[in-house]
Design a protein around this motif. Sequence first.
Motif, PDB file in Angstrom:
ATOM      1  N   PHE A  24      39.573  36.581  50.041  1.00 25.40           N
ATOM      2  CA  PHE A  24      39.188  37.119  48.736  1.00 25.40           C
ATOM      3  C   PHE A  24      39.116  38.640  48.769  1.00 25.40           C
ATOM      4  CE2 PHE A  24      35.990  38.653  45.743  1.00 25.40           C
ATOM      5  CZ  PHE A  24      36.614  38.286  44.554  1.00 25.40           C
ATOM      6  N   PHE A  25      38.584  39.188  49.851  1.00 24.88           N
ATOM      7  CA  PHE A  25      38.368  40.634  49.920  1.00 24.88           C
ATOM      8  C   PHE A  25      39.582  41.429  50.405  1.00 24.88           C
ATOM      9  CE2 PHE A  25      34.032  38.941  50.122  1.00 24.88           C
ATOM     10  CZ  PHE A  25      33.484  39.635  49.059  1.00 24.88           C
ATOM     11  N   THR A  26      40.438  40.806  51.232  1.00 25.13           N
ATOM     12  CA  THR A  26      41.554  41.552  51.825  1.00 25.13           C
ATOM     13  C   THR A  26      42.916  40.974  51.455  1.00 25.13           C
ATOM     14  OG1 THR A  26      41.638  40.251  53.869  1.00 25.13           O
ATOM     15  CG2 THR A  26      40.106  42.119  53.817  1.00 25.13           C
ATOM     16  N   LEU A  27      42.931  40.029  50.507  1.00 21.91           N
ATOM     17  CA  LEU A  27      44.142  39.277  50.161  1.00 21.91           C
ATOM     18  C   LEU A  27      44.641  38.582  51.420  1.00 21.91           C
ATOM     19  CD1 LEU A  27      45.732  41.737  47.590  1.00 21.91           C
ATOM     20  CD2 LEU A  27      44.566  39.581  47.114  1.00 21.91           C
ATOM     21  N   PHE A  28      45.873  38.763  51.819  1.00 21.46           N
ATOM     22  CA  PHE A  28      46.406  38.003  52.954  1.00 21.46           C
ATOM     23  C   PHE A  28      46.167  38.670  54.309  1.00 21.46           C
ATOM     24  CE2 PHE A  28      49.799  40.838  51.731  1.00 21.46           C
ATOM     25  CZ  PHE A  28      50.315  41.263  52.947  1.00 21.46           C
ATOM     26  N   PHE A  55      47.868  30.863  49.742  1.00 26.42           N
ATOM     27  CA  PHE A  55      47.207  31.164  48.472  1.00 26.42           C
ATOM     28  C   PHE A  55      47.119  32.672  48.242  1.00 26.42           C
ATOM     29  CE2 PHE A  55      43.382  31.831  45.846  1.00 26.42           C
ATOM     30  CZ  PHE A  55      43.788  31.147  44.713  1.00 26.42           C
ATOM     31  N   GLN A  56      46.729  33.418  49.257  1.00 22.65           N
ATOM     32  CA  GLN A  56      46.550  34.856  49.087  1.00 22.65           C
ATOM     33  C   GLN A  56      47.886  35.593  48.945  1.00 22.65           C
ATOM     34  OE1 GLN A  56      43.852  36.060  48.138  1.00 22.65           O
ATOM     35  NE2 GLN A  56      42.497  34.379  48.672  1.00 22.65           N
ATOM     36  N   ILE A  57      48.946  35.076  49.534  1.00 18.55           N
ATOM     37  CA  ILE A  57      50.275  35.650  49.293  1.00 18.55           C
ATOM     38  C   ILE A  57      50.632  35.490  47.821  1.00 18.55           C
ATOM     39  CG2 ILE A  57      52.753  35.328  49.730  1.00 18.55           C
ATOM     40  CD1 ILE A  57      51.959  34.718  52.698  1.00 18.55           C
ATOM     41  N   MET A  58      50.320  34.328  47.257  1.00 19.76           N
ATOM     42  CA  MET A  58      50.581  34.097  45.835  1.00 19.76           C
ATOM     43  C   MET A  58      49.747  35.044  44.972  1.00 19.76           C
ATOM     44  SD  MET A  58      50.090  30.638  43.577  1.00 19.76           S
ATOM     45  CE  MET A  58      48.310  30.809  43.547  1.00 19.76           C
ATOM     46  N   ILE A  59      48.486  35.217  45.297  1.00 21.98           N
ATOM     47  CA  ILE A  59      47.616  36.130  44.543  1.00 21.98           C
ATOM     48  C   ILE A  59      48.137  37.564  44.657  1.00 21.98           C
ATOM     49  CG2 ILE A  59      45.285  37.128  44.439  1.00 21.98           C
ATOM     50  CD1 ILE A  59      45.434  34.346  43.200  1.00 21.98           C
ATOM     51  N   THR A  60      48.570  37.952  45.849  1.00 23.98           N
ATOM     52  CA  THR A  60      49.139  39.291  46.045  1.00 23.98           C
ATOM     53  C   THR A  60      50.386  39.471  45.177  1.00 23.98           C
ATOM     54  OG1 THR A  60      48.284  39.385  48.311  1.00 23.98           O
ATOM     55  CG2 THR A  60      50.070  40.910  47.750  1.00 23.98           C
ATOM     56  N   LEU A  91      38.425  33.945  43.538  1.00 26.44           N
ATOM     57  CA  LEU A  91      37.021  33.815  43.948  1.00 26.44           C
ATOM     58  C   LEU A  91      36.587  32.350  43.965  1.00 26.44           C
ATOM     59  CD1 LEU A  91      34.273  35.064  44.650  1.00 26.44           C
ATOM     60  CD2 LEU A  91      33.825  35.224  42.195  1.00 26.44           C
ATOM     61  N   ILE A  92      36.875  31.626  42.897  1.00 26.49           N
ATOM     62  CA  ILE A  92      36.452  30.226  42.801  1.00 26.49           C
ATOM     63  C   ILE A  92      37.083  29.387  43.913  1.00 26.49           C
ATOM     64  CG2 ILE A  92      36.652  28.130  41.388  1.00 26.49           C
ATOM     65  CD1 ILE A  92      36.354  30.039  38.918  1.00 26.49           C
ATOM     66  N   PHE A  93      38.411  29.508  44.079  1.00 27.08           N
ATOM     67  CA  PHE A  93      39.077  28.687  45.094  1.00 27.08           C
ATOM     68  C   PHE A  93      38.710  29.113  46.505  1.00 27.08           C
ATOM     69  CE2 PHE A  93      42.589  27.546  41.874  1.00 27.08           C
ATOM     70  CZ  PHE A  93      41.887  26.414  41.457  1.00 27.08           C
ATOM     71  N   SER A  94      38.464  30.406  46.729  1.00 30.91           N
ATOM     72  CA  SER A  94      38.044  30.864  48.062  1.00 30.91           C
ATOM     73  C   SER A  94      36.672  30.301  48.418  1.00 30.91           C
ATOM     74  CB  SER A  94      38.023  32.395  48.124  1.00 30.91           C
ATOM     75  OG  SER A  94      39.328  32.910  47.986  1.00 30.91           O
ATOM     76  N   ILE A  95      35.774  30.247  47.448  1.00 29.37           N
ATOM     77  CA  ILE A  95      34.447  29.666  47.688  1.00 29.37           C
ATOM     78  C   ILE A  95      34.569  28.173  47.976  1.00 29.37           C
ATOM     79  CG2 ILE A  95      32.252  29.047  46.581  1.00 29.37           C
ATOM     80  CD1 ILE A  95      32.414  31.808  45.140  1.00 29.37           C
ATOM     81  N   ARG A 108      43.173  22.167  50.762  1.00 31.44           N
ATOM     82  CA  ARG A 108      44.422  22.730  50.253  1.00 31.44           C
ATOM     83  C   ARG A 108      44.133  23.380  48.918  1.00 31.44           C
ATOM     84  NH1 ARG A 108      48.676  21.494  53.202  1.00 31.44           N
ATOM     85  NH2 ARG A 108      48.764  19.562  54.358  1.00 31.44           N
ATOM     86  N   TYR A 109      44.564  24.643  48.780  1.00 28.89           N
ATOM     87  CA  TYR A 109      44.382  25.350  47.520  1.00 28.89           C
ATOM     88  C   TYR A 109      45.285  24.728  46.455  1.00 28.89           C
ATOM     89  CZ  TYR A 109      41.955  29.285  49.743  1.00 28.89           C
ATOM     90  OH  TYR A 109      41.059  30.079  50.397  1.00 28.89           O
ATOM     91  N   PRO A 110      44.748  24.468  45.268  1.00 26.71           N
ATOM     92  CA  PRO A 110      45.617  24.019  44.177  1.00 26.71           C
ATOM     93  C   PRO A 110      46.561  25.161  43.783  1.00 26.71           C
ATOM     94  CG  PRO A 110      43.284  23.802  43.593  1.00 26.71           C
ATOM     95  CD  PRO A 110      43.361  24.527  44.898  1.00 26.71           C
ATOM     96  N   LEU A 111      47.695  24.840  43.251  1.00 24.13           N
ATOM     97  CA  LEU A 111      48.665  25.808  42.725  1.00 24.13           C
ATOM     98  C   LEU A 111      49.273  26.711  43.797  1.00 24.13           C
ATOM     99  CD1 LEU A 111      46.482  27.002  39.710  1.00 24.13           C
ATOM    100  CD2 LEU A 111      48.102  25.104  39.716  1.00 24.13           C
ATOM    101  N   SER A 112      49.117  26.373  45.051  1.00 25.16           N
ATOM    102  CA  SER A 112      49.590  27.245  46.124  1.00 25.16           C
ATOM    103  C   SER A 112      50.919  26.746  46.672  1.00 25.16           C
ATOM    104  CB  SER A 112      48.551  27.269  47.251  1.00 25.16           C
ATOM    105  OG  SER A 112      48.928  28.145  48.255  1.00 25.16           O
ATOM    106  N   LEU A 113      51.849  27.656  46.866  1.00 19.86           N
ATOM    107  CA  LEU A 113      53.146  27.313  47.438  1.00 19.86           C
ATOM    108  C   LEU A 113      53.075  27.322  48.960  1.00 19.86           C
ATOM    109  CD1 LEU A 113      55.338  29.614  45.156  1.00 19.86           C
ATOM    110  CD2 LEU A 113      54.972  27.154  44.925  1.00 19.86           C
ATOM    111  N   PRO A 114      53.655  26.327  49.613  1.00 22.58           N
ATOM    112  CA  PRO A 114      53.615  26.278  51.091  1.00 22.58           C
ATOM    113  C   PRO A 114      54.629  27.234  51.726  1.00 22.58           C
ATOM    114  CG  PRO A 114      54.805  24.389  50.249  1.00 22.58           C
ATOM    115  CD  PRO A 114      54.309  25.156  49.050  1.00 22.58           C
TER     116      PRO A 114
END
Length: 117
Positions: A24-28, A55-60, A91-95, A108-114
């Motif tokens: 959450f704080f540093t992305l990937f 997940f964090q690559i997708m957020i980035t 934030l929600i999914f990281s928690i 497994r994070y929802p909406l996340s590409l493998p």
Amino acid sequence: SGEAPAAATRDERNLSVLIHVLGFFTLFIGPLIIWLIKKEESKYVDHHGKQALNFQIMITAIHVACAVLSMTVILAVLACLIVPAAVIVSLIFSIMAAMAASKGQWYRYPLSLPLVK
């Protein structure tokens, strides 16, 4: 979700929680560092590291796309709406992921590409 086949040790659970919180704080970047160091030592940490990285690559990517969109005035409004939504979702999914990791569960994070396998 679900229980890990072999009970994860306290250290494995703690590292996995840290992976998700750092995401959450540093992305990937944070998850990548821990995953690269510990992936061979623990199947549990390897799993959580991959999940957080994907997940964090997708957020980035969303943040980068919004930065590009914001270069035009009209699309900047759209970008200003998407970025806060992405932060809240992250934030929600990281928690949720950190809580599952602390309980010794696969997550497994929802909406996340493998992307990282």
